[in-house]
Design a protein around this motif. Structure first.
Motif, PDB file in Angstrom:
ATOM      1  N   ASP A 100     -10.803  11.464 -15.874  1.00  0.00           N
ATOM      2  CA  ASP A 100      -9.523  11.408 -15.160  1.00  0.00           C
ATOM      3  C   ASP A 100      -9.054  12.775 -14.679  1.00  0.00           C
ATOM      4  O   ASP A 100      -7.856  13.076 -14.688  1.00  0.00           O
ATOM      5  N   ARG A 101      -9.974  13.603 -14.271  1.00  0.00           N
ATOM      6  CA  ARG A 101      -9.602  14.924 -13.755  1.00  0.00           C
ATOM      7  C   ARG A 101      -9.121  14.804 -12.320  1.00  0.00           C
ATOM      8  O   ARG A 101      -9.502  13.879 -11.604  1.00  0.00           O
ATOM      9  N   ASP A 102      -8.280  15.716 -11.898  1.00  0.00           N
ATOM     10  CA  ASP A 102      -7.818  15.740 -10.507  1.00  0.00           C
ATOM     11  C   ASP A 102      -8.999  16.028  -9.590  1.00  0.00           C
ATOM     12  O   ASP A 102      -9.909  16.779  -9.944  1.00  0.00           O
ATOM     13  N   LYS A 103      -8.954  15.452  -8.406  1.00  0.00           N
ATOM     14  CA  LYS A 103     -10.004  15.715  -7.430  1.00  0.00           C
ATOM     15  C   LYS A 103      -9.831  17.117  -6.860  1.00  0.00           C
ATOM     16  O   LYS A 103      -8.712  17.630  -6.761  1.00  0.00           O
ATOM     17  N   VAL A 104     -10.936  17.727  -6.475  1.00  0.00           N
ATOM     18  CA  VAL A 104     -10.893  19.043  -5.836  1.00  0.00           C
ATOM     19  C   VAL A 104     -10.249  18.880  -4.465  1.00  0.00           C
ATOM     20  O   VAL A 104     -10.534  17.921  -3.741  1.00  0.00           O
ATOM     21  N   MET A 105      -9.386  19.797  -4.110  1.00  0.00           N
ATOM     22  CA  MET A 105      -8.712  19.731  -2.813  1.00  0.00           C
ATOM     23  C   MET A 105      -9.708  20.020  -1.700  1.00  0.00           C
ATOM     24  O   MET A 105     -10.453  20.998  -1.768  1.00  0.00           O
ATOM     25  N   SER A 106      -9.692  19.182  -0.680  1.00  0.00           N
ATOM     26  CA  SER A 106     -10.605  19.381   0.445  1.00  0.00           C
ATOM     27  C   SER A 106     -10.103  20.521   1.326  1.00  0.00           C
ATOM     28  O   SER A 106      -8.898  20.822   1.335  1.00  0.00           O
ATOM     29  N   THR A 143     -12.828  15.820 -19.464  1.00  0.00           N
ATOM     30  CA  THR A 143     -13.891  15.476 -18.528  1.00  0.00           C
ATOM     31  C   THR A 143     -13.608  14.184 -17.776  1.00  0.00           C
ATOM     32  O   THR A 143     -14.206  13.929 -16.741  1.00  0.00           O
TER      33      THR A 143
END
Length: 91
Positions: free
Chosen positions: A33-39, A31
């Motif tokens: 340090d997750r990667d951000k969702v690609m825009s 939960t």
């Protein structure tokens, strides 16, 4: 093998589906340090770059004489690589 909600490389067998479900459960465990969702803009730019790359004249890879590792990154959003995209690796 096929690509579905689990990603590439999950077989259609009961064991493959179970492995896919276990993989998704492990992804949800993290939960912080997750990667951000690609825009959508970044995704579109990536598709344009892949398209431009596909239009380039093939490079002469016969001159490469050392071992080469080809990896599909996992820390950024990546458009799935199909067999046609790998064609350049075998020229």
């Amino acid at each position: 093998m096929h690509r579905d909600e689990f990603g590439e490389g999950v077989t259609r067998t009961a064991g493959g589906r179970r492995a896919g479900q276990e993989f998704l459960a492990r992804l949800k465990e993290r939960t912080a340090d997750r990667d951000k969702v690609m825009s959508p803009i970044a995704f579109n730019n990536q598709l344009k770059a892949i398209h431009r790359w596909g239009l380039e004249k093939p490079h002469d890879l016969s001159v490469v004489r050392q071992p080469v590792l080809v990896a599909n990154g996992g820390l950024v959003g990546v458009e799935p690589v199909g067999e046609a995209m790998w064609e350049g690796a075998y020229r």
